[in-house]
Design a protein around this motif. Structure first.
Motif, PDB file in Angstrom:
ATOM      1  N   ALA A   1      -7.294  12.534  -9.800  1.00 55.06           N
ATOM      2  CA  ALA A   1      -7.608  13.708 -10.607  1.00 55.06           C
ATOM      3  C   ALA A   1      -7.497  14.977  -9.768  1.00 55.06           C
ATOM      4  CB  ALA A   1      -9.013  13.572 -11.186  1.00 55.06           C
ATOM      5  N   ARG A   2      -7.953  14.900  -8.527  1.00 57.13           N
ATOM      6  CA  ARG A   2      -7.823  16.054  -7.634  1.00 57.13           C
ATOM      7  C   ARG A   2      -6.354  16.323  -7.308  1.00 57.13           C
ATOM      8  NH1 ARG A   2     -12.471  15.423  -2.928  1.00 57.13           N
ATOM      9  NH2 ARG A   2     -14.313  15.352  -4.289  1.00 57.13           N
ATOM     10  N   THR A   3      -5.599  15.255  -7.089  1.00 56.03           N
ATOM     11  CA  THR A   3      -4.192  15.410  -6.723  1.00 56.03           C
ATOM     12  C   THR A   3      -3.405  16.100  -7.831  1.00 56.03           C
ATOM     13  OG1 THR A   3      -4.271  13.420  -5.337  1.00 56.03           O
ATOM     14  CG2 THR A   3      -2.105  14.157  -6.065  1.00 56.03           C
ATOM     15  N   ARG A   4      -3.700  15.774  -9.065  1.00 53.86           N
ATOM     16  CA  ARG A   4      -2.970  16.356 -10.188  1.00 53.86           C
ATOM     17  C   ARG A   4      -3.153  17.862 -10.301  1.00 53.86           C
ATOM     18  NH1 ARG A   4      -4.123  11.214 -12.625  1.00 53.86           N
ATOM     19  NH2 ARG A   4      -6.151  11.931 -13.372  1.00 53.86           N
ATOM     20  N   GLN A   5      -4.182  18.395  -9.658  1.00 56.18           N
ATOM     21  CA  GLN A   5      -4.434  19.832  -9.697  1.00 56.18           C
ATOM     22  C   GLN A   5      -3.613  20.607  -8.667  1.00 56.18           C
ATOM     23  OE1 GLN A   5      -8.675  20.224  -9.165  1.00 56.18           O
ATOM     24  NE2 GLN A   5      -9.167  19.067 -11.010  1.00 56.18           N
ATOM     25  N   ARG A   6      -2.891  19.877  -7.800  1.00 55.28           N
ATOM     26  CA  ARG A   6      -2.214  20.527  -6.674  1.00 55.28           C
ATOM     27  C   ARG A   6      -0.803  20.971  -6.990  1.00 55.28           C
ATOM     28  NH1 ARG A   6      -4.111  16.293  -2.081  1.00 55.28           N
ATOM     29  NH2 ARG A   6      -2.113  15.348  -2.655  1.00 55.28           N
ATOM     30  N   GLY A   7      -0.240  20.603  -8.126  1.00 57.83           N
ATOM     31  CA  GLY A   7       1.130  20.997  -8.438  1.00 57.83           C
ATOM     32  C   GLY A   7       2.043  19.804  -8.543  1.00 57.83           C
ATOM     33  N   ALA A   8       3.342  20.045  -8.338  1.00 53.53           N
ATOM     34  CA  ALA A   8       4.347  18.993  -8.510  1.00 53.53           C
ATOM     35  C   ALA A   8       4.099  17.847  -7.529  1.00 53.53           C
ATOM     36  CB  ALA A   8       5.742  19.571  -8.306  1.00 53.53           C
ATOM     37  N   PRO A   9       4.066  16.601  -8.014  1.00 58.14           N
ATOM     38  CA  PRO A   9       3.796  15.468  -7.136  1.00 58.14           C
ATOM     39  C   PRO A   9       5.004  15.088  -6.288  1.00 58.14           C
ATOM     40  CG  PRO A   9       4.221  14.689  -9.354  1.00 58.14           C
ATOM     41  CD  PRO A   9       4.210  16.196  -9.420  1.00 58.14           C
ATOM     42  N   ASP A  10       4.746  14.578  -5.075  1.00 59.37           N
ATOM     43  CA  ASP A  10       5.830  14.057  -4.255  1.00 59.37           C
ATOM     44  C   ASP A  10       6.072  12.590  -4.628  1.00 59.37           C
ATOM     45  OD1 ASP A  10       4.023  12.372  -2.805  1.00 59.37           O
ATOM     46  OD2 ASP A  10       3.592  13.984  -1.394  1.00 59.37           O
ATOM     47  N   ARG A  11       6.952  11.923  -3.888  1.00 56.89           N
ATOM     48  CA  ARG A  11       7.347  10.554  -4.241  1.00 56.89           C
ATOM     49  C   ARG A  11       6.166   9.593  -4.240  1.00 56.89           C
ATOM     50  NH1 ARG A  11       9.394   5.926  -1.685  1.00 56.89           N
ATOM     51  NH2 ARG A  11       9.042   6.860   0.351  1.00 56.89           N
ATOM     52  N   PHE A  12       5.261   9.729  -3.279  1.00 58.40           N
ATOM     53  CA  PHE A  12       4.103   8.830  -3.209  1.00 58.40           C
ATOM     54  C   PHE A  12       3.115   9.117  -4.334  1.00 58.40           C
ATOM     55  CE2 PHE A  12       5.760   8.435   1.077  1.00 58.40           C
ATOM     56  CZ  PHE A  12       5.573   7.098   1.359  1.00 58.40           C
ATOM     57  N   GLU A  13       2.975  10.385  -4.677  1.00 56.62           N
ATOM     58  CA  GLU A  13       2.005  10.767  -5.702  1.00 56.62           C
ATOM     59  C   GLU A  13       2.445  10.379  -7.112  1.00 56.62           C
ATOM     60  OE1 GLU A  13       0.289  14.634  -3.209  1.00 56.62           O
ATOM     61  OE2 GLU A  13       1.762  14.903  -4.811  1.00 56.62           O
ATOM     62  N   CYS A  14       3.682   9.925  -7.241  1.00 58.25           N
ATOM     63  CA  CYS A  14       4.201   9.495  -8.542  1.00 58.25           C
ATOM     64  C   CYS A  14       3.949   8.003  -8.808  1.00 58.25           C
ATOM     65  CB  CYS A  14       5.695   9.773  -8.637  1.00 58.25           C
ATOM     66  SG  CYS A  14       6.122  11.529  -8.726  1.00 58.25           S
ATOM     67  N   GLU A  15       3.347   7.307  -7.853  1.00 60.84           N
ATOM     68  CA  GLU A  15       3.118   5.876  -8.025  1.00 60.84           C
ATOM     69  C   GLU A  15       2.021   5.610  -9.062  1.00 60.84           C
ATOM     70  OE1 GLU A  15       4.701   3.369  -6.749  1.00 60.84           O
ATOM     71  OE2 GLU A  15       5.947   4.357  -5.243  1.00 60.84           O
ATOM     72  N   LYS A  16       1.998   4.380  -9.576  1.00 64.73           N
ATOM     73  CA  LYS A  16       0.986   3.975 -10.544  1.00 64.73           C
ATOM     74  C   LYS A  16      -0.355   3.742  -9.849  1.00 64.73           C
ATOM     75  CE  LYS A  16       4.048   1.932 -14.002  1.00 64.73           C
ATOM     76  NZ  LYS A  16       5.287   2.503 -13.464  1.00 64.73           N
ATOM     77  N   ILE A  17      -1.421   3.724 -10.639  1.00 67.71           N
ATOM     78  CA  ILE A  17      -2.772   3.701 -10.077  1.00 67.71           C
ATOM     79  C   ILE A  17      -3.046   2.432  -9.280  1.00 67.71           C
ATOM     80  CG2 ILE A  17      -3.907   2.665 -12.099  1.00 67.71           C
ATOM     81  CD1 ILE A  17      -6.178   4.799 -11.553  1.00 67.71           C
ATOM     82  N   ASN A  18      -2.425   1.297  -9.651  1.00 64.24           N
ATOM     83  CA  ASN A  18      -2.688   0.062  -8.902  1.00 64.24           C
ATOM     84  C   ASN A  18      -2.145   0.147  -7.480  1.00 64.24           C
ATOM     85  OD1 ASN A  18       0.000  -0.105  -9.604  1.00 64.24           O
ATOM     86  ND2 ASN A  18      -0.112  -2.198 -10.420  1.00 64.24           N
ATOM     87  N   PHE A  19      -1.132   0.976  -7.270  1.00 66.08           N
ATOM     88  CA  PHE A  19      -0.624   1.224  -5.912  1.00 66.08           C
ATOM     89  C   PHE A  19      -1.722   1.820  -5.046  1.00 66.08           C
ATOM     90  CE2 PHE A  19       1.531   4.332  -3.039  1.00 66.08           C
ATOM     91  CZ  PHE A  19       2.269   3.442  -2.263  1.00 66.08           C
ATOM     92  N   TYR A  20      -2.447   2.771  -5.588  1.00 62.90           N
ATOM     93  CA  TYR A  20      -3.518   3.427  -4.840  1.00 62.90           C
ATOM     94  C   TYR A  20      -4.745   2.538  -4.693  1.00 62.90           C
ATOM     95  CZ  TYR A  20      -0.501   7.379  -5.669  1.00 62.90           C
ATOM     96  OH  TYR A  20       0.583   8.198  -5.711  1.00 62.90           O
ATOM     97  N   GLU A  21      -4.964   1.678  -5.659  1.00 60.36           N
ATOM     98  CA  GLU A  21      -6.058   0.719  -5.521  1.00 60.36           C
ATOM     99  C   GLU A  21      -5.787  -0.211  -4.336  1.00 60.36           C
ATOM    100  OE1 GLU A  21      -8.823   0.783  -6.953  1.00 60.36           O
ATOM    101  OE2 GLU A  21      -8.658   1.615  -8.974  1.00 60.36           O
ATOM    102  N   ARG A  22      -4.548  -0.636  -4.194  1.00 58.99           N
ATOM    103  CA  ARG A  22      -4.195  -1.500  -3.062  1.00 58.99           C
ATOM    104  C   ARG A  22      -4.330  -0.746  -1.740  1.00 58.99           C
ATOM    105  NH1 ARG A  22       0.060  -2.788  -6.636  1.00 58.99           N
ATOM    106  NH2 ARG A  22       1.606  -1.702  -5.347  1.00 58.99           N
TER     107      ARG A  22
END
Length: 215
Positions: free
Chosen positions: A147-168
């Motif tokens: 949620a914080r990341t989405r406030q920063r602007g255009a996402p980079d390649r890593f920020e475009c991953e699905k949520i389960n990627f970040y859970e891992r």
């Protein structure tokens, strides 16, 4: 390292945990104690490593294979360590780095599913047992971080991953901390900034003998 040399601190954590703000805070504390400080980041830190960073973060049609990503991370890291970090430490400068090798175990190991044994082989070859003196792992729920990341602007390649990627990634980071409790210290990054900074200050005072208990 001897007492006359610098001290190497890394900040780790997934997206949105506040590493940039916390890094500035750590820098201010260390400088207030009279130490010279170098702030750097991974991937990056040298012209070549910054070029590799741009390649790694760019959104592109071509899929970057997990192994390619890992090798590029270590190529940048090898350049960074030998050209910047080690010389600074040898001169007595304290180095604070936004991410280091633990990030490879979290992102390429946990996130991409590459076995830790392969990452360890690269770590042994490129770093030859070189490690941070202290690692601060900023931890919060994936939902809040994104949620914080989405406030920063255009996402980079890593920020475009699905949520389960970040859970891992989060799971892998916490596993690293559990396996290396003397070096990796977890800070809850979910409270307000004043509380997080208070926890960081207390951690530095507890684990760095160069610091007095006075603020």
């Amino acid at each position: 390292m001897s007492d006359s040399k610098g001290f190497f601190i890394t900040l780790e954590g997934s997206e949105g945990v506040g590493k940039t703000t916390s890094l500035r805070f750590v820098k201010e504390i260390i400088e207030s104690k009279g130490h010279k400080v170098l702030v750097t980041r991974e991937p990056g830190g040298t012209p070549l490593a910054e070029d590799l960073r741009a390649t790694l973060l760019a959104n592109r049609e071509e899929k970057i294979e997990a192994e390619t990503e890992l090798l590029l991370m270590f190529a940048a890291r090898c350049q960074h360590v030998n050209q910047v970090i080690k010389p600074a430490l040898e001169s007595g400068t304290w180095v604070i780095c936004d991410r280091f090798v633990d990030a490879s175990y979290a992102y390429q190991g946990g996130g991409r599913g590459i076995g830790n044994s392969k990452i360890k082989e690269l770590e042994d070859w490129c770093l030859d047992e070189f490690q941070p003196n202290l690692t601060i792992l900023l931890d919060m729920s994936v939902e809040e971080g994104m949620a914080r990341t989405r406030q920063r602007g255009a996402p980079d390649r890593f920020e475009c991953e699905k949520i389960n990627f970040y859970e891992r990634i989060r799971k892998a980071y916490l596993a690293r901390a559990n396996a290396n409790p003397e070096r990796i210290k977890i800070i809850d990054a979910s409270p307000d900034i004043e509380e997080v900074q208070s926890s960081i200050r207390a951690l530095l005072q507890e684990h760095l003998p160069q610091f007095s208990k006075a603020s």
